[in-house]
Write a protein that holds these residues in place. Sequence first.
Motif, PDB file in Angstrom:
ATOM      1  N   PHE A  31       0.914  -1.306   0.078  1.00  0.00           N
ATOM      2  CA  PHE A  31      -0.038   0.064   0.235  1.00  0.00           C
ATOM      3  C   PHE A  31       0.706   1.157   0.099  1.00  0.00           C
ATOM      4  O   PHE A  31       0.544   2.067  -0.744  1.00  0.00           O
ATOM      5  N   GLY A  32       2.008   1.168   0.852  1.00  0.00           N
ATOM      6  CA  GLY A  32       2.864   2.392   0.799  1.00  0.00           C
ATOM      7  C   GLY A  32       3.244   2.576  -0.675  1.00  0.00           C
ATOM      8  O   GLY A  32       3.422   3.946  -1.162  1.00  0.00           O
ATOM      9  N   THR A  33       3.885   1.767  -1.232  1.00  0.00           N
ATOM     10  CA  THR A  33       4.273   1.631  -2.438  1.00  0.00           C
ATOM     11  C   THR A  33       3.385   2.365  -3.732  1.00  0.00           C
ATOM     12  O   THR A  33       3.530   3.188  -4.381  1.00  0.00           O
ATOM     13  N   PHE A  34       2.082   1.647  -3.369  1.00  0.00           N
ATOM     14  CA  PHE A  34       0.881   1.932  -4.317  1.00  0.00           C
ATOM     15  C   PHE A  34       0.616   3.384  -4.131  1.00  0.00           C
ATOM     16  O   PHE A  34       0.501   4.028  -5.308  1.00  0.00           O
ATOM     17  N   ALA A  35       0.537   3.740  -3.102  1.00  0.00           N
ATOM     18  CA  ALA A  35       0.209   5.310  -2.722  1.00  0.00           C
ATOM     19  C   ALA A  35       1.174   6.293  -3.236  1.00  0.00           C
ATOM     20  O   ALA A  35       1.001   7.246  -3.791  1.00  0.00           O
TER      21      ALA A  35
END
Length: 407
Positions: A31-35
């Motif tokens: 999720f961090g990478t995606f955001a």
Amino acid sequence: MRKFQNNLKVIIRIFKEHKLRSALSILGIAFGTFALITMVSFSEGMKEKNKREIEKFGKNPIIVKSGKVFVRRGRQRAITTSTTLKLKEVKIIKQQIPYIERAIPAFTIDYPIRRKNITVFTTIIGTTQEYAEYRHLAVKEGRFFNTNEEKSAGKVVVLGKKIAEKFFGNEDPIGKNILVFRVPCKVIGVLEEKGVDLAGIDQDLLIYTPLKTAMRRLSNVDYINTIYIEVDKKENIPFVKREVTKLLRKLHHIKPGERNDFTVLSADDILRMQNEAVRIFTVLGYISAAISFLIGGVGILSIMILIVNERIEEIGIRRAVGAKKTDILIQFITESAFVSFTGAVLGILLGLLVSGLLSVGMNIPFNLYLTYLIFTFLSSISIGIIAGIYPAVKASNITPVSALRRI
């Protein structure tokens, strides 16, 4: 190579034994990478779109608006109104200030437009023929109004594409009448599709009429509310903007310390305000990505500590048969790196997919540089490795004796 294959087999086994813990750790990193990827792609795409919109707005433009105007979410909004901006001031500005290619007056009003049983509340722009060239307006059907119609305040209108479709559908609108407020006006032209401009206005919903028609026949006023100025070179825009402000303050008899009763904006002013809104949104995205990375890192740390505690016997046996502390250290760091690697790959794929969908759905350029992808990927891997250092050190310090005590 053999050690790596053995470590990989152990990692896969651990993943199977701790599916939920592993999945939560992976999702935190993902999720961090995606955001991060989505926010960077969106912000860079919006900046690129805003730059392209400058070209639609005219060559080196300066806009003078009556009253106090600010820009919010890309749209010009009036705080105060004023009736002090006069038509004669357009000629004075053109004559007294250098570097101005043209100065075009306009009177903009919002009126209900009606035809048969269809009523649309929209914006009418009263202006001159120069405006069409200045804003690159291309006529699809019919023509733009001419000099005679400007001088005689002819009751003629040129419609934006969407307005024409609302009133006439597939019917030919040329020569037919619509009611602007209560005044019947003949349609003489329909424009090519133009889209939304830098000020956030959908030009396909606008109606154009001669300036005198808008001032006298439709509103009965002796003032204008907009002047569009084209400067010869971009580097001269700040100078012209300052001189226009000084001249209008003098013409309006505004004393030192008193507020202007007009607003002077360049395209860069609007662009800067739009990019500021994008920047705030992007910062919030970075914060959410950082929190997700932190959660993912804590997740990896906790799961690796649990795994170390559950595998003390296994580690002790490996140490007893000759495994070195560095072997144990490398194994556990590899395991934590593998978790973050999996999360990074998943996050990048999701980020690229959603960024592509946003680009198509919101009609913004897909703008994502390779350096951002590499930075995001390396950041994700680094978080996994950092989170795995403490558990790896703890595991490497386990001795065969401590393992025997657990049996």
